[in-house]
Design a protein around this motif. Sequence first.
Motif, PDB file in Angstrom:
ATOM      1  N   HIS B 230      -4.463  -1.123   2.313  1.00  0.00           N
ATOM      2  CA  HIS B 230      -4.587  -2.171   1.305  1.00  0.00           C
ATOM      3  C   HIS B 230      -5.447  -1.744   0.144  1.00  0.00           C
ATOM      4  CE1 HIS B 230      -2.561  -5.137   3.772  1.00  0.00           C
ATOM      5  NE2 HIS B 230      -3.112  -4.489   4.787  1.00  0.00           N
ATOM      6  N   THR B 231      -5.054  -2.192  -1.037  1.00  0.00           N
ATOM      7  CA  THR B 231      -5.917  -2.007  -2.197  1.00  0.00           C
ATOM      8  C   THR B 231      -7.003  -3.081  -2.123  1.00  0.00           C
ATOM      9  OG1 THR B 231      -4.413  -3.333  -3.539  1.00  0.00           O
ATOM     10  CG2 THR B 231      -4.127  -0.951  -3.621  1.00  0.00           C
ATOM     11  N   LEU B 232      -7.967  -3.022  -3.033  1.00  0.00           N
ATOM     12  CA  LEU B 232      -9.175  -3.839  -2.877  1.00  0.00           C
ATOM     13  C   LEU B 232      -8.951  -5.341  -2.992  1.00  0.00           C
ATOM     14  CD1 LEU B 232     -11.552  -1.661  -5.036  1.00  0.00           C
ATOM     15  CD2 LEU B 232     -11.269  -1.653  -2.562  1.00  0.00           C
ATOM     16  N   ASP B 233      -8.007  -5.752  -3.831  1.00  0.00           N
ATOM     17  CA  ASP B 233      -7.876  -7.177  -4.149  1.00  0.00           C
ATOM     18  C   ASP B 233      -7.338  -7.975  -2.969  1.00  0.00           C
ATOM     19  OD1 ASP B 233      -5.363  -5.661  -5.070  1.00  0.00           O
ATOM     20  OD2 ASP B 233      -4.714  -7.703  -4.733  1.00  0.00           O
ATOM     21  N   THR B 234      -7.243  -9.284  -3.151  1.00  0.00           N
ATOM     22  CA  THR B 234      -6.935 -10.181  -2.030  1.00  0.00           C
ATOM     23  C   THR B 234      -5.491 -10.685  -2.014  1.00  0.00           C
ATOM     24  OG1 THR B 234      -7.694 -12.015  -3.366  1.00  0.00           O
ATOM     25  CG2 THR B 234      -9.309 -11.015  -1.911  1.00  0.00           C
ATOM     26  N   ASN B 235      -4.631 -10.125  -2.867  1.00  0.00           N
ATOM     27  CA  ASN B 235      -3.248 -10.619  -2.948  1.00  0.00           C
ATOM     28  C   ASN B 235      -2.370 -10.061  -1.824  1.00  0.00           C
ATOM     29  OD1 ASN B 235      -2.991 -12.137  -5.689  1.00  0.00           O
ATOM     30  ND2 ASN B 235      -4.257 -10.329  -6.064  1.00  0.00           N
ATOM     31  N   ILE B 292      -9.062   2.706 -12.275  1.00  0.00           N
ATOM     32  CA  ILE B 292      -8.309   3.402 -11.229  1.00  0.00           C
ATOM     33  C   ILE B 292      -9.146   3.420  -9.958  1.00  0.00           C
ATOM     34  CG2 ILE B 292      -7.332   5.627 -10.505  1.00  0.00           C
ATOM     35  CD1 ILE B 292      -6.545   6.155 -13.356  1.00  0.00           C
ATOM     36  N   ASP B 293      -8.604   2.867  -8.870  1.00  0.00           N
ATOM     37  CA  ASP B 293      -9.294   2.917  -7.584  1.00  0.00           C
ATOM     38  C   ASP B 293      -8.779   4.133  -6.820  1.00  0.00           C
ATOM     39  OD1 ASP B 293     -10.799   0.559  -7.947  1.00  0.00           O
ATOM     40  OD2 ASP B 293      -9.025  -0.637  -7.493  1.00  0.00           O
ATOM     41  N   VAL B 294      -9.702   4.838  -6.180  1.00  0.00           N
ATOM     42  CA  VAL B 294      -9.335   6.074  -5.493  1.00  0.00           C
ATOM     43  C   VAL B 294      -9.471   5.890  -3.980  1.00  0.00           C
ATOM     44  CG1 VAL B 294      -9.741   8.552  -5.366  1.00  0.00           C
ATOM     45  CG2 VAL B 294     -10.191   7.332  -7.492  1.00  0.00           C
ATOM     46  N   PHE B 295      -8.410   6.256  -3.256  1.00  0.00           N
ATOM     47  CA  PHE B 295      -8.366   6.109  -1.797  1.00  0.00           C
ATOM     48  C   PHE B 295      -8.120   7.471  -1.161  1.00  0.00           C
ATOM     49  CE2 PHE B 295      -7.104   2.181  -3.765  1.00  0.00           C
ATOM     50  CZ  PHE B 295      -7.697   1.188  -3.003  1.00  0.00           C
ATOM     51  N   SER B 296      -8.492   7.584   0.112  1.00  0.00           N
ATOM     52  CA  SER B 296      -8.241   8.823   0.832  1.00  0.00           C
ATOM     53  C   SER B 296      -6.790   8.856   1.289  1.00  0.00           C
ATOM     54  CB  SER B 296      -9.174   8.888   2.040  1.00  0.00           C
ATOM     55  OG  SER B 296      -8.615   9.747   3.008  1.00  0.00           O
ATOM     56  N   LEU B 297      -6.137   9.999   1.112  1.00  0.00           N
ATOM     57  CA  LEU B 297      -4.746  10.110   1.545  1.00  0.00           C
ATOM     58  C   LEU B 297      -4.655  10.178   3.074  1.00  0.00           C
ATOM     59  CD1 LEU B 297      -1.735  10.448   0.751  1.00  0.00           C
ATOM     60  CD2 LEU B 297      -2.129  12.892   0.593  1.00  0.00           C
ATOM     61  N   LYS B 301      -8.507   4.856   3.129  1.00  0.00           N
ATOM     62  CA  LYS B 301      -9.801   4.187   2.914  1.00  0.00           C
ATOM     63  C   LYS B 301     -10.257   4.337   1.462  1.00  0.00           C
ATOM     64  CE  LYS B 301     -11.313   2.792   7.146  1.00  0.00           C
ATOM     65  NZ  LYS B 301     -10.165   3.193   7.926  1.00  0.00           N
ATOM     66  N   TYR B 302     -10.881   3.275   0.955  1.00  0.00           N
ATOM     67  CA  TYR B 302     -11.386   3.260  -0.424  1.00  0.00           C
ATOM     68  C   TYR B 302     -12.550   4.232  -0.577  1.00  0.00           C
ATOM     69  CZ  TYR B 302     -13.848   1.252  -4.512  1.00  0.00           C
ATOM     70  OH  TYR B 302     -14.486   1.048  -5.695  1.00  0.00           O
ATOM     71  N   ILE B 303     -12.540   5.036  -1.636  1.00  0.00           N
ATOM     72  CA  ILE B 303     -13.630   5.992  -1.855  1.00  0.00           C
ATOM     73  C   ILE B 303     -14.487   5.581  -3.051  1.00  0.00           C
ATOM     74  CG2 ILE B 303     -14.264   8.411  -2.179  1.00  0.00           C
ATOM     75  CD1 ILE B 303     -11.498   9.151  -1.071  1.00  0.00           C
ATOM     76  N   TYR B 304     -13.883   5.503  -4.234  1.00  0.00           N
ATOM     77  CA  TYR B 304     -14.658   5.110  -5.418  1.00  0.00           C
ATOM     78  C   TYR B 304     -13.709   4.616  -6.498  1.00  0.00           C
ATOM     79  CZ  TYR B 304     -13.291   9.469  -7.770  1.00  0.00           C
ATOM     80  OH  TYR B 304     -12.578  10.478  -8.356  1.00  0.00           O
ATOM     81  N   THR B 305     -14.299   4.203  -7.620  1.00  0.00           N
ATOM     82  CA  THR B 305     -13.512   3.696  -8.733  1.00  0.00           C
ATOM     83  C   THR B 305     -13.771   4.543  -9.968  1.00  0.00           C
ATOM     84  OG1 THR B 305     -13.422   1.449  -7.896  1.00  0.00           O
ATOM     85  CG2 THR B 305     -13.180   1.704 -10.260  1.00  0.00           C
ATOM     86  N   LEU B 306     -12.704   4.754 -10.714  1.00  0.00           N
ATOM     87  CA  LEU B 306     -12.744   5.599 -11.894  1.00  0.00           C
ATOM     88  C   LEU B 306     -12.429   4.740 -13.117  1.00  0.00           C
ATOM     89  CD1 LEU B 306     -12.855   8.679 -12.606  1.00  0.00           C
ATOM     90  CD2 LEU B 306     -10.405   8.724 -12.188  1.00  0.00           C
ATOM     91  N   TYR B 307     -13.250   4.826 -14.152  1.00  0.00           N
ATOM     92  CA  TYR B 307     -12.955   4.126 -15.404  1.00  0.00           C
ATOM     93  C   TYR B 307     -12.428   5.124 -16.422  1.00  0.00           C
ATOM     94  CZ  TYR B 307     -15.525  -0.103 -14.014  1.00  0.00           C
ATOM     95  OH  TYR B 307     -15.946  -1.241 -13.398  1.00  0.00           O
ATOM     96  N   ILE B 308     -11.319   4.774 -17.054  1.00  0.00           N
ATOM     97  CA  ILE B 308     -10.761   5.629 -18.101  1.00  0.00           C
ATOM     98  C   ILE B 308     -10.978   4.894 -19.426  1.00  0.00           C
ATOM     99  CG2 ILE B 308      -8.706   6.886 -18.873  1.00  0.00           C
ATOM    100  CD1 ILE B 308      -9.525   7.524 -15.984  1.00  0.00           C
ATOM    101  N   PRO B 309     -11.916   5.346 -20.255  1.00  0.00           N
ATOM    102  CA  PRO B 309     -12.181   4.618 -21.494  1.00  0.00           C
ATOM    103  C   PRO B 309     -10.974   4.640 -22.435  1.00  0.00           C
ATOM    104  CG  PRO B 309     -13.566   6.590 -21.323  1.00  0.00           C
ATOM    105  CD  PRO B 309     -12.791   6.503 -20.065  1.00  0.00           C
ATOM    106  N   LEU B 310     -10.620   3.478 -22.974  1.00  0.00           N
ATOM    107  CA  LEU B 310      -9.488   3.386 -23.897  1.00  0.00           C
ATOM    108  C   LEU B 310      -9.987   3.616 -25.318  1.00  0.00           C
ATOM    109  CD1 LEU B 310      -7.746   0.240 -22.405  1.00  0.00           C
ATOM    110  CD2 LEU B 310      -6.938   2.583 -22.260  1.00  0.00           C
ATOM    111  N   LYS B 311      -9.158   4.275 -26.109  1.00  0.00           N
ATOM    112  CA  LYS B 311      -9.560   4.591 -27.485  1.00  0.00           C
ATOM    113  C   LYS B 311      -8.759   3.770 -28.492  1.00  0.00           C
ATOM    114  CE  LYS B 311     -12.254   7.914 -26.153  1.00  0.00           C
ATOM    115  NZ  LYS B 311     -13.687   7.609 -26.253  1.00  0.00           N
ATOM    116  N   GLY B 312      -8.288   2.630 -28.079  1.00  0.00           N
ATOM    117  CA  GLY B 312      -7.553   1.770 -29.014  1.00  0.00           C
ATOM    118  C   GLY B 312      -6.074   2.074 -29.112  1.00  0.00           C
ATOM    119  N   GLU B 313      -5.533   2.880 -28.190  1.00  0.00           N
ATOM    120  CA  GLU B 313      -4.113   3.219 -28.262  1.00  0.00           C
ATOM    121  C   GLU B 313      -3.278   2.390 -27.284  1.00  0.00           C
ATOM    122  OE1 GLU B 313      -6.496   4.452 -26.251  1.00  0.00           O
ATOM    123  OE2 GLU B 313      -6.388   6.509 -26.963  1.00  0.00           O
ATOM    124  N   GLY B 314      -3.835   1.332 -26.762  1.00  0.00           N
ATOM    125  CA  GLY B 314      -3.069   0.488 -25.839  1.00  0.00           C
ATOM    126  C   GLY B 314      -3.251   0.931 -24.405  1.00  0.00           C
TER     127      GLY B 314
END
Lengths: 141, 341
Positions: B230-235, B292-297, B301-314
């Motif tokens: 499962h991903t982190l959210d509750t849906n 981006i959430d990172v899981f072990s293949l 299991k959930y490992i950490y979260t990655l933020y990709i900064p947006l530069k205004g290109e959508g």
Amino acid sequence: MLRKLTLETISLLFILLFVYTAVSKFLDYENFRVVIGQSPLITRFAPILAIAVPVAEIIIALLLVIPRYRRAGLYASFAMMLLFTTYIIVLVTLSERVPCSCGGVISRMTWKEHLYFNICFVLLALLGMWLHTKDKQLVHT
Amino acid sequence: MLCVVGCLALVLILYAFADKPNDHKNGFTRRVPAVTAMFQHSLTLKYPAYYIAGYTNQHIYLGNYSASLHLLAVNQNLQDTQELTLKISPEERYAWKLTRVMVDSPAVYMAEGNTPALYRGKLDDLMMDRFLSQSCFFNMLQNISTTSFISRSIHIDSLGNSQNILAKVKTDSPYVKLGKSILTKQVDGIFCTDGTLDYDKQTGKLVYLYHYRNEFVTLDTNLQVIYTAHTLDTNARAKIEVAHMSTGISKFSAPPTYVNSRVRIADNRIYVLSSLLADNEDRKTRQHNEIIDVFSLDNGKYIYTLYIPLKGEGRITDFIIKGDQLFALHDQTLNTYSILQ
């Protein structure tokens, strides 16, 4: 004379616009009713709006056709277009994925085109209202 | 004047009643602080509508949704681009709007699942020939070897219910093997099972990630489920409403709750591009970043979260991870980030 002609043209444009979009909504009613629900702003009101919007468009077109009610028609057109325009602005700022159910070829426009198109019609309605008031004043004096 | 005020008020009332995504608490938390990727290079592409078709050691290959035979090769630091055109016999008939190109060096494949049509060629000459004529209809395809593919196809059971299933398509008999009960129906079978698929050559594992629920399935190339995670959210259940119309077409009748948009596997990790904000994140986070959430293949299991900064290109439409570099495609812009921890 020119004033009269302009007023007639504006009314005609609105009649065409409203009749065209209302008819295309009714012709594709099943689809319209479903797609209108995809808009996060109106999901809850979709079943009512699916009927109310095209009916309102037809009524406004009728008001514009009948000379006695033209003034009311122009005001209603202005209100309607303003409503659509604010709706678009709010929707674009609100949601990442925006569906469109305007009807007919108008659905093919991008959101920017939609906005310009609507603003044009809002201005046209304003012009029409102004001309109509002038007309009345002339008759009275 | 009254008109104007009335209209604005009406729209505001609608706005007040609307369900706004990420407005209320989503009921889950992410590991903080998240790792923020370092922006490296950016390249503005000549045309819109690109997708990532594959990569080699030197290049990234982009296919284009509106030009089926066009392929763009870009090198790692985005300095050098090369426009390529796949060559195909003019008699070939296929629905070009539905074709997807896959680059798996030295081979290149072109697939279209409605005809269905599959073509294979080599990267060095780009001559595409018809391939695997014993195929089945599909709406998604992933090559796993030079002779086999995993497809997602619509299966109609004896009661007439249709549902997405995964299948393995091979060049030898039995050409098509169905992987029943991998994708599980929750609402309508088609929309509720929609998702994204990625294949990891290194381990021979596949991950199918659902768009509308917090779930992904890890499989081997024989369509055996290794685990469901499962991903982190509750849906847990897809929050979608689907209307079936008399024309036979189905459409959403309410805005769907979109949970996960893309999965990619690299270096024994699963990268999940998420659409939802955690309770312990600032509301502005997703305006300025892609999450981006990172899981072990190995075990999901959930490992950490990655933020990709947006530069205004959508928003990011597609991404891949290559070593410690992340390539993010934003429709018409390709950016690279360093994700070295």
